[in-house]
Design a protein around this motif. Structure first.
Motif, PDB file in Angstrom:
ATOM      1  N   ILE A   1       0.849  -1.184   0.000  1.00 52.55           N
ATOM      2  CA  ILE A   1       0.000   0.000   0.000  1.00 52.55           C
ATOM      3  C   ILE A   1       0.881   1.229   0.000  1.00 52.55           C
ATOM      4  O   ILE A   1       1.772   1.359   0.822  1.00 52.55           O
ATOM      5  N   ARG A   2       0.656   2.133  -0.950  1.00 58.33           N
ATOM      6  CA  ARG A   2       1.427   3.363  -1.011  1.00 58.33           C
ATOM      7  C   ARG A   2       0.575   4.497  -0.479  1.00 58.33           C
ATOM      8  O   ARG A   2      -0.614   4.560  -0.710  1.00 58.33           O
TER       9      ARG A   2
ATOM     10  N   ARG B   1     -11.626   4.446   6.725  1.00 58.36           N
ATOM     11  CA  ARG B   1     -12.461   3.247   6.829  1.00 58.36           C
ATOM     12  C   ARG B   1     -13.812   3.426   6.124  1.00 58.36           C
ATOM     13  O   ARG B   1     -14.394   2.456   5.643  1.00 58.36           O
ATOM     14  N   THR B   2     -14.297   4.666   6.054  1.00 57.19           N
ATOM     15  CA  THR B   2     -15.508   4.919   5.270  1.00 57.19           C
ATOM     16  C   THR B   2     -15.266   4.579   3.812  1.00 57.19           C
ATOM     17  O   THR B   2     -16.076   3.897   3.162  1.00 57.19           O
ATOM     18  N   GLN B   3     -14.144   5.046   3.277  1.00 55.25           N
ATOM     19  CA  GLN B   3     -13.849   4.755   1.873  1.00 55.25           C
ATOM     20  C   GLN B   3     -13.539   3.277   1.656  1.00 55.25           C
ATOM     21  O   GLN B   3     -13.833   2.721   0.588  1.00 55.25           O
ATOM     22  N   GLU B   4     -12.974   2.610   2.653  1.00 56.40           N
ATOM     23  CA  GLU B   4     -12.756   1.169   2.520  1.00 56.40           C
ATOM     24  C   GLU B   4     -14.084   0.425   2.464  1.00 56.40           C
ATOM     25  O   GLU B   4     -14.234  -0.548   1.702  1.00 56.40           O
ATOM     26  N   LEU B   5     -15.062   0.869   3.243  1.00 62.23           N
ATOM     27  CA  LEU B   5     -16.391   0.264   3.171  1.00 62.23           C
ATOM     28  C   LEU B   5     -17.011   0.484   1.795  1.00 62.23           C
ATOM     29  O   LEU B   5     -17.633  -0.417   1.226  1.00 62.23           O
ATOM     30  N   LEU B   6     -16.852   1.683   1.241  1.00 68.93           N
ATOM     31  CA  LEU B   6     -17.397   1.951  -0.086  1.00 68.93           C
ATOM     32  C   LEU B   6     -16.698   1.093  -1.139  1.00 68.93           C
ATOM     33  O   LEU B   6     -17.336   0.615  -2.089  1.00 68.93           O
TER      34      LEU B   6
ATOM     35  N   GLN C   1     -10.752  -5.293   1.402  1.00 67.70           N
ATOM     36  CA  GLN C   1     -10.635  -3.841   1.259  1.00 67.70           C
ATOM     37  C   GLN C   1     -10.424  -3.159   2.609  1.00 67.70           C
ATOM     38  O   GLN C   1     -10.007  -2.011   2.664  1.00 67.70           O
ATOM     39  N   HIS C   2     -10.673  -3.874   3.706  1.00 66.98           N
ATOM     40  CA  HIS C   2     -10.463  -3.306   5.040  1.00 66.98           C
ATOM     41  C   HIS C   2      -8.974  -3.377   5.388  1.00 66.98           C
ATOM     42  O   HIS C   2      -8.561  -4.000   6.373  1.00 66.98           O
ATOM     43  N   LYS C   3      -8.169  -2.729   4.583  1.00 68.41           N
ATOM     44  CA  LYS C   3      -6.717  -2.869   4.702  1.00 68.41           C
ATOM     45  C   LYS C   3      -6.165  -2.162   5.930  1.00 68.41           C
ATOM     46  O   LYS C   3      -5.158  -2.579   6.492  1.00 68.41           O
ATOM     47  N   SER C   4      -6.808  -1.100   6.364  1.00 70.64           N
ATOM     48  CA  SER C   4      -6.316  -0.405   7.554  1.00 70.64           C
ATOM     49  C   SER C   4      -6.461  -1.268   8.797  1.00 70.64           C
ATOM     50  O   SER C   4      -5.860  -0.966   9.833  1.00 70.64           O
ATOM     51  N   GLN C   5      -7.243  -2.340   8.706  1.00 70.43           N
ATOM     52  CA  GLN C   5      -7.408  -3.253   9.830  1.00 70.43           C
ATOM     53  C   GLN C   5      -6.665  -4.573   9.611  1.00 70.43           C
ATOM     54  O   GLN C   5      -6.756  -5.472  10.448  1.00 70.43           O
TER      55      GLN C   5
ATOM     56  N   ASN D   1      -3.750   9.674   0.912  1.00 68.76           N
ATOM     57  CA  ASN D   1      -3.701   9.043  -0.405  1.00 68.76           C
ATOM     58  C   ASN D   1      -3.174   7.620  -0.297  1.00 68.76           C
ATOM     59  O   ASN D   1      -1.992   7.404  -0.062  1.00 68.76           O
ATOM     60  N   TYR D   2      -4.078   6.659  -0.431  1.00 72.03           N
ATOM     61  CA  TYR D   2      -3.722   5.247  -0.513  1.00 72.03           C
ATOM     62  C   TYR D   2      -4.222   4.698  -1.849  1.00 72.03           C
ATOM     63  O   TYR D   2      -5.237   5.167  -2.383  1.00 72.03           O
ATOM     64  N   ASP D   3      -3.540   3.699  -2.344  1.00 72.45           N
ATOM     65  CA  ASP D   3      -3.887   3.178  -3.662  1.00 72.45           C
ATOM     66  C   ASP D   3      -5.239   2.469  -3.707  1.00 72.45           C
ATOM     67  O   ASP D   3      -5.851   2.384  -4.773  1.00 72.45           O
TER      68      ASP D   3
END
Length: 833
Positions: free
Chosen positions: A2-3, A99-104, A249-253, A594-596
């Motif tokens: 992840i960048r 996390r909102t954008q990861e859910l989307l 997609q829940h990469k932050s977790q 900004n994450y990919d």
């Protein structure tokens, strides 16, 4: 890998749907069109209901949406703001935006829609009573009712039970809210103000999606069950495969998961309404052909499906237009009319092969500027399509152009941004908020996952005599030499923003500190003044300074010298910045995340920070830091005068570790750093030789190694979530509490979110346990911090949440942390006198 790069117009939101930033015409193929046709004739809405991002059952959502073809949504009470971040150092609101954008991103894969309440995730809690002490329960319930009245679910499904088996107070609370909202949404006396916009709604049943994981089996043989392990030939995937893509997609977790294939069952217990026997939708009409309102329409759609030609989808257009006209004739009180009409327009565009997009030439504009952009369209099919007009928002240009087949047409269009245009910022972050709840004052915004786009392009088309009004978001588009074509959200910004170098400035002496402020212009020729306002206990030299930035996107640095007038005691206060340009006042900074794997997130937080005076002494100067999951502890230590070096593999394996007074491992380093088993002997040798090693908290699953210290201990799931919980020093004479700072229980005043998490247990007697603490009505825990001598040095393991306290500028946390990493005077006995 992840960048990431670190650096917020709202319009009236009229559609209760998710929005994907940077989206042009959605990509479709013949199989996708066929699925959309099947979904068009299918009725039935299902709302999944839980507390956080990652709570949702992505396999079930994918199955319901793409196999049963029901309209499926996920209502998460919170945005996950209180969790930890495994891909960066963003916390709190910034993490909630990620996390909102990861859910989307997950919903774009599994086919669901996404909704939220105003509840703020304040971190782990142990019971719903604690949750409702911090949340405004009435507001959370009102928001859930609003989502139900808009989405109109026939079936609501909870992820968790309304008892302790849920494992988290928020989880239990979500089930309790679901049960109350199930009834309240149908009651006109409940939240009557909503009825100006929506009607009441009664779902048919409320179910609990039971589970068997985490050692907790709530499945029973007599429960209703579904085999969700089907394979979909049109998609080329099974639902276990789609679910894995979605959940990953829940990469932050750190929730990347493997795909599953083959039969797999989901079980359900009935909470309210009658129990299903054959289908989740027992007693609910799910085929438009069997609906009183849509009987003839459903038969028309079925005929289109039966005669669908995958080689020539455009052949279906005349019949589809007839269906559209029939839908338009339905009574507006038919619950699914608007949704089906919207779906119909997109199906016809897909069959016609019409592709549209609009984009600007720059990513960011300020009110009053002129946007240069393009509105593009191509008719890639063989249908006769006339472009009647195009324009930004409601400002159209008449064309009446017959679109030639497969010829790309691009229109250069300018747009004057109104002087009163609002700045792009996640709507729930526009106002400051108390702990527990976001402040959103417009009813129409409640539940929405994100803002609508700052600007939209409108296409007025005609096909076979039927009019179509198609809306597309305006994006910023550019070509990256590595990634290729990149879309980003279009941003409306203040003419100038002020970025403060650090959110917290720590004072430990009388010397003035320079506070650097970087002013960035989003327009050309911006000049004015910037003023720094300091709280009581601080003074400032030259509080107002002038600036003059000639170029758009130009920058200018200004510096403010601030002095603490209360050295020798602890003091905390907020400072703010105001910018004056042409008699207008602005007070915003700029943050870009900004994450990919998600669209770029732009926010405009208030330009403010903290000034903190700490009565602090420290021994030692040079610190080595091993990064973990992402925290700001290293930056915080630099604030109080330490030299902190981030250690690489080469530094640890072949470097001179004895040059450091202490080495610190970042949060969850033993969960995330694969080299920890190789590094551990080097770290133990460092301690033996006289160094101090401080290990911050780790979770007890997915550890890279089991022996984290010189002597055995375990990591438990114990925690103290009440940040005001009383703390007892086990032995106040211990040098850890007396050198170089005198620590008392008052040093735990002002802590945020929690005391600590994943405490130690079963520690070897060689460790001294420094504290006891507990949440209300629970037994004392003594595993928050353990310390021992090893060789000539000192080893510390702490589960206290320093990773939250230090960046927040909690004075006592600095004092205690410095004691833990300091060498003891005269002798290296961790628990000595």
């Amino acid at each position: 890998m992840i960048r990431k790069t670190i650096f917020t117009v709202m319009v009236l939101l009229t559609c209760f749907t998710s929005f994907s930033f940077g989206q042009a015409t959605p990509a479709t193929n013949s199989a996708d069109i066929l699925l959309r046709l099947k979904k068009l004739k299918t009725l039935g809405n299902v709302l999944y209901f839980a507390a956080h991002p990652d709570d949702e059952n992505t396999r079930l959502i994918a199955y319901l949406s793409k196999e049963n073809l029901y309209r499926t949504g996920y209502l998460s009470l919170t945005r996950g703001d209180g969790g930890q971040n495994l891909i960066g150092n963003e916390q709190a609101e910034l993490l909630g935006a990620i996390r909102t954008q990861e859910l989307l991103a997950a919903r774009r894969i599994d086919g669901g829609e996404q909704f939220f309440t105003r509840a703020n995730d304040f971190g782990f809690c142990k019971n719903p009573e604690e949750a409702f002490r911090i949340w405004n329960k009435e507001q959370v319930l009102a928001d859930a009712v609003w989502v139900i009245r808009n989405f109109k679910p026939d079936v609501i499904i909870c992820r968790f039970p309304a008892d302790s088996r849920a494992g988290h107070g928020h989880h239990t609370a979500s089930a309790m809210i679901a049960a109350e909202a199930f009834e309240a949404a149908a009651n006109p006396k409940m939240f009557p103000g909503q009825l100006k916009y929506v009607g009441t709604w009664q779902a048919k049943r409320l179910l609990w999606n039971t589970f068997n994981f985490g050692g907790n089996n709530t499945i029973k043989p007599d429960q209703f069950k579904l085999n969700v392990g089907a394979y979909n030939y049109l998609l080329g995937k099974g639902y276990g495969e789609i679910a894995a893509e979605s959940r990953s997609q829940h990469k932050s977790q750190g929730f990347g998961v493997a795909a599953t294939r083959g039969a797999s069952y989901e079980y359900f217990a009935t909470i309210k309404g009658d129990q299903p026997k054959e289908s989740l939708m027992d007693g609910i009409v799910t085929d438009m052909s069997q609906s009183r309102d849509g009987s003839s329409i459903g038969k028309q759609v079925q005929s289109i499906i039966d005669n669908y030609n995958a080689q020539d989808p455009a052949a279906s257009i005349p019949a589809l237009i007839a269906v559209k006209k029939a839908l338009q004739q339905l009574d507006n009180r038919v619950a699914w009319k608007t949704q089906k009409l919207k779906a119909m327009d997109e199906i016809i565009m897909a069959c016609a092969g019409v592709w549209m997009e609009a984009y600007s030439n720059q990513p960011m504009y300020s009110p009053g500027q002129t946007l240069d952009g393009k509105i593009d369209i191509i008719n890639r099919g063989n249908a006769s399509v006339t472009l009647k007009s195009i324009g930004w928002d409601s400002k159209d240009s008449s064309l009446n152009m017959l679109l030639p087949t497969n010829e790309y047409i691009s229109f250069n269009k300018n747009y004057s941004i109104p002087n009163n245009a609002q700045f792009t910022n996640p709507y729930w972050l526009n106002a400051e908020h108390p702990v527990g709840m976001y402040v959103v004052n417009r009813q129409e915004l409640i539940g929405k996952p994100w803002n609508d786009p700052a600007l939209t392009a409108h296409y007025h088309l005609e096909i076979a005599g039927e009019s179509f009004d198609i809306v597309r978001p305006v994006s910023y588009k550019y070509t990256d030499p590595v990634k290729g074509e990149v879309y980003e959200p279009l941003i409306f910004a203040p003419p100038v923003v002020a970025n403060i170098a650090d959110p917290v400035y720590i004072f430990t002496g009388k010397a003035p500190q320079k506070i650097p402020v970087k002013l960035k212009a989003t327009a050309a020729a911006v000049k004015g003044t910037v003023t720094l306002h300091v709280p009581k206990g601080y003074s400032i030299q030259q509080a107002t300074q002038s600036f003059n930035i000639g170029l758009k996107n130009g920058e200018q640095d200004v510096y403010f010298d601030v002095i603490s007038t209360g050295v020798g005691s602890n003091n905390t206060g907020e400072f703010t910045l105001t910018i004056n340009v042409d008699h207008q006042e602005f007070d915003r900074s700029l943050t870009i995340i900004n994450y990919d794997h998600i669209p770029k997130i732009t926010l405009f937080p208030l330009a403010q920070g903290k000034l903190v005076t700490v009565n602090l002494k420290h021994d030692g100067n040079k610190i080595g830091y091993i990064p973990g999951a992402g925290d700001k502890v290293a930056e915080s230590l630099r604030q109080v005068g330490y030299q902190v070096d981030i250690l690489s593999d080469a530094d640890i394996m072949s470097g001179n570790l004895q040059q450091y007074d202490a080495i610190i491992t970042g949060v969850r380093a033993y969960n995330t750093q694969g080299r920890m088993p190789i590094w551990q002997p080097k770290l133990m040798d460092f301690v033996k030789g006289g160094g101090t090693l401080l290990v911050q908290y780790n979770v007890n699953s997915r550890l890279k190694m089991n022996e984290l210290g010189p002597y055995p201990f375990q990591i438990t799931r114990d925690r103290v979530t009440d940040e005001k919980a009383p703390v007892t020093l086990q032995d106040a004479t211990n040098l850890a509490f007396n050198y170089p700072n005198k620590i008392t229980p008052s040093d735990f005043d002002g802590w945020i979110q929690e005391r600590g998490l994943y405490f130690t247990g079963n520690a070897d007697p060689k460790y001294a346990k420094l504290f006891t603490m507990s949440d209300p009505d629970e037994n004392d825990l003594d595993g928050a911090t353990i310390v021992t001598n090893y060789g000539k040095g000192k080893y510390v393991y702490t589960s206290l949440s320093f990773f939250r306290q230090l960046p927040a500028g909690v004075p006592g946390a600095y004092r205690l942390f410095v004691n833990l990493i300091s060498k003891l005077p005269g002798k290296n006995i961790a628990n000595g006198q």
